[in-house]
Design a protein around this motif. Structure first.
Motif, short mmCIF file in Angstrom:
data_model
loop_
_atom_site.label_atom_id
_atom_site.label_comp_id
_atom_site.label_asym_id
_atom_site.label_seq_id
_atom_site.Cartn_x
_atom_site.Cartn_y
_atom_site.Cartn_z
N GLN A 32 18.12 0.89 6.29
CA GLN A 32 17.41 1.61 7.87
C GLN A 32 16.26 1.79 8.15
O GLN A 32 15.53 1.76 6.41
CB GLN A 32 18.79 2.87 7.99
N ASN A 33 15.93 1.61 9.01
CA ASN A 33 13.86 1.99 9.07
C ASN A 33 14.03 3.24 9.20
O ASN A 33 14.71 4.69 9.28
CB ASN A 33 14.19 1.52 11.19
N ALA A 34 12.42 3.26 8.74
CA ALA A 34 12.38 4.08 8.22
C ALA A 34 10.36 4.43 9.04
O ALA A 34 10.28 3.37 8.84
CB ALA A 34 11.95 4.64 7.03
N ARG A 35 9.88 5.79 8.88
CA ARG A 35 8.76 5.97 9.76
C ARG A 35 7.51 6.11 8.63
O ARG A 35 8.08 7.11 7.29
CB ARG A 35 8.64 6.44 10.72
N VAL A 36 6.44 5.94 8.57
CA VAL A 36 5.77 5.94 7.22
C VAL A 36 4.39 5.82 7.99
O VAL A 36 3.53 5.35 8.53
CB VAL A 36 6.08 5.16 6.13
N ALA B 141 0.78 -1.26 0.04
CA ALA B 141 0.34 0.00 0.11
C ALA B 141 0.64 1.34 0.12
O ALA B 141 2.25 0.88 0.50
CB ALA B 141 -1.41 0.05 1.46
N GLU B 142 0.12 2.35 -0.02
CA GLU B 142 1.40 3.50 -0.19
C GLU B 142 1.01 4.46 0.95
O GLU B 142 0.00 3.64 1.74
CB GLU B 142 0.44 4.69 -0.97
N GLY B 143 2.37 4.59 1.26
CA GLY B 143 2.17 5.18 2.77
C GLY B 143 3.21 7.19 2.37
O GLY B 143 3.67 7.22 1.33
N GLN B 144 3.52 7.85 3.47
CA GLN B 144 3.98 9.08 3.30
C GLN B 144 4.95 8.79 4.11
O GLN B 144 5.06 8.93 5.84
CB GLN B 144 3.06 10.52 3.71
N ALA B 145 6.56 8.77 4.15
CA ALA B 145 7.79 8.96 5.04
C ALA B 145 6.82 9.84 5.65
O ALA B 145 7.62 11.26 5.56
CB ALA B 145 9.14 8.98 4.23
N LEU B 146 7.18 9.77 6.75
CA LEU B 146 7.44 10.30 8.04
C LEU B 146 9.55 11.10 8.25
O LEU B 146 8.78 11.64 9.21
CB LEU B 146 7.19 10.27 9.57
N ASP C 202 -2.26 5.10 4.52
CA ASP C 202 -3.82 5.52 4.50
C ASP C 202 -4.99 5.91 5.52
O ASP C 202 -5.72 7.12 5.68
CB ASP C 202 -4.53 5.74 3.53
N ASN C 203 -4.69 5.42 6.37
CA ASN C 203 -5.53 4.85 7.58
C ASN C 203 -5.04 5.64 8.88
O ASN C 203 -5.74 5.86 9.66
CB ASN C 203 -6.21 3.60 7.74
N GLY C 204 -4.24 6.46 8.58
CA GLY C 204 -3.58 7.27 10.03
C GLY C 204 -2.75 6.44 10.75
O GLY C 204 -1.98 6.92 12.08
N ARG C 205 -2.31 4.94 10.24
CA ARG C 205 -2.07 3.89 11.39
C ARG C 205 -0.56 4.19 11.24
O ARG C 205 0.41 4.70 9.94
CB ARG C 205 -1.60 3.00 11.19
N VAL C 206 0.61 4.51 12.17
CA VAL C 206 2.20 4.88 11.72
C VAL C 206 3.20 3.62 11.83
O VAL C 206 2.84 2.97 12.99
CB VAL C 206 2.52 6.06 12.94
N SER C 207 3.78 3.27 10.67
CA SER C 207 4.44 2.25 10.83
C SER C 207 5.97 1.82 10.93
O SER C 207 6.28 2.92 10.33
CB SER C 207 4.18 0.87 10.32
N SER C 208 6.65 1.01 10.89
CA SER C 208 8.02 1.48 11.00
C SER C 208 8.94 -0.15 9.75
O SER C 208 8.69 -0.59 10.18
CB SER C 208 9.38 1.23 12.03
N GLY C 209 9.43 0.02 9.28
CA GLY C 209 10.63 -0.41 8.19
C GLY C 209 11.66 -0.39 7.84
O GLY C 209 11.59 0.62 8.04
N VAL C 210 12.25 -1.74 7.40
CA VAL C 210 13.83 -1.17 6.28
C VAL C 210 13.58 -0.34 5.43
O VAL C 210 12.61 -0.89 4.01
CB VAL C 210 14.16 -2.33 6.27
#
Length: 240
Positions: free
Chosen positions: A214-218, A202-207, A221-229
Motif C-alpha cells: 500500500q501507499n505511504a507518505r514520506v 535516499a532516506e526519509g521519514q515516514a508520515l 531531507d529537503n522537506g519535500r513530501v512524496s508518496s510511494g508503495v
C-alpha cells in the motif's frame, strides 16, 4: 333411485381415477423437470470454465421441487440463472413455461461443488500473527463451500497476517488475511525512486504507517513530501 346412486358411484370413481392420474402426471413432470434442470446446470457449469482447465472437479446436483406445487402441462420450458444466483455452491436453477395454457415460473434448488487442492491451515493462527509455510499444507477442499475466494497462490498469503483467529483445517480464503504493517509513522525509511534506466535512493521519514503493498507518505531531507508503495520493513518505492 338405484340408477342415481350408481351414477354417483361411477362419477366418484372416475373422479378418483382422474385425480390419481393427475397426481401421477405431476409427480412424473416434477422428476422430468429436475432431470432437465440438472442437464442444463451441468452444461452451464462446463461452459463457464470454472473447472480451471481440470484443476477442479465439478459436481452438480439438484434438489426436489416443493411437493405442493401443481404445474400445468407446458410445451416449451426455458431454463435460466436467476438474478443474484451463481454457478457455485448452493444455488438455484430458474424454470419458466413459455408455451402452455398457464404460464408459470419456479426455481429448483441446486448445489455445485468444486473440489481441488488448496492451502489448508495445519494449526491455529491468532489474529494479527503472520502466516508462513509451516502453518499450511495442501489438501483437497470444496472451493465452492463459501463465496469467499480461495487463495491458491503462495504469494497471496505468505507473510500476510491473519485478519481474524483461524483454526486448523480451514482453507485459506481472501478475507482471512491482510497485509502486515511494517513500520510506524516517524520511522526512518529508504526511498527508492526508479524510472526508465535509472534508480536513486535516499532516506526519509515516514508520515504514515507502512503496510506492504500500500501507499505511504514520506518526508525527504529537503522537506519535500512524496508518496510511494511500501516494499518491505524499511523500503518505499516511487515509480517515476
Amino acid at each position: 333411485m338405484h340408477s342415481f346412486i350408481a351414477g354417483l358411484v361411477c362419477r366418484s370413481a372416475l373422479a378418483t381415477m382422474l385425480g390419481l392420474a393427475a397426481s401421477s402426471a405431476v409427480a412424473q413432470g416434477a422428476a422430468d423437470l429436475q432431470g432437465q434442470a440438472l442437464q442444463w446446470l451441468q452444461s452451464a457449469v462446463r461452459e463457464s470454465g470454472m473447472a480451471r482447465d481440470g484443476a477442479l472437479r465439478m459436481e452438480v446436483s439438484v434438489g426436489e421441487l416443493d411437493a405442493r406445487l401443481k404445474l400445468a402441462p407446458c410445451g416449451n420450458l426455458e431454463f435460466y440463472q436467476p438474478p443474484g444466483a451463481r454457478l457455485w455452491g448452493r444455488t438455484r436453477v430458474g424454470v419458466r413455461c413459455v408455451d402452455g395454457m398457464a404460464r408459470w415460473n419456479v426455481s429448483v434448488p441446486a448445489t455445485v461443488r468444486a473440489t481441488g487442492l488448496a492451502w489448508v491451515l495445519r494449526n491455529p493462527v491468532s489474529v494479527g500473527a503472520p502466516i508462513s509455510d509451516k502453518d499450511v499444507v495442501q489438501a483437497e477442499v470444496d472451493w465452492a463451500a463459501e463465496s469467499d475466494p480461495i487463495l491458491d497462490q503462495r504469494s497471496q498469503w505468505l507473510d500476510q497476517i491473519a485478519s481474524r483467529s483461524l483454526v486448523a483445517g480451514q482453507p485459506l480464503r481472501r478475507t482471512m488475511v491482510k497485509p502486515a504493517q511494517v513500520f510506524q509513522p516517524g520511522a526512518v525509511v529508504r526511498v527508492v525512486a526508479q524510472g526508465a534506466g535509472f534508480q536513486v535512493s535516499a532516506e526519509g521519514q515516514a508520515l504514515t504507517a507502512g503496510v506492504v503493498g500500500q501507499n505511504a507518505r514520506v518526508r525527504m531531507d529537503n522537506g519535500r513530501v512524496s508518496s510511494g508503495v511500501v516494499v518491505d520493513t524499511r523500503t518505499v518505492r516511487i515509480d517515476l
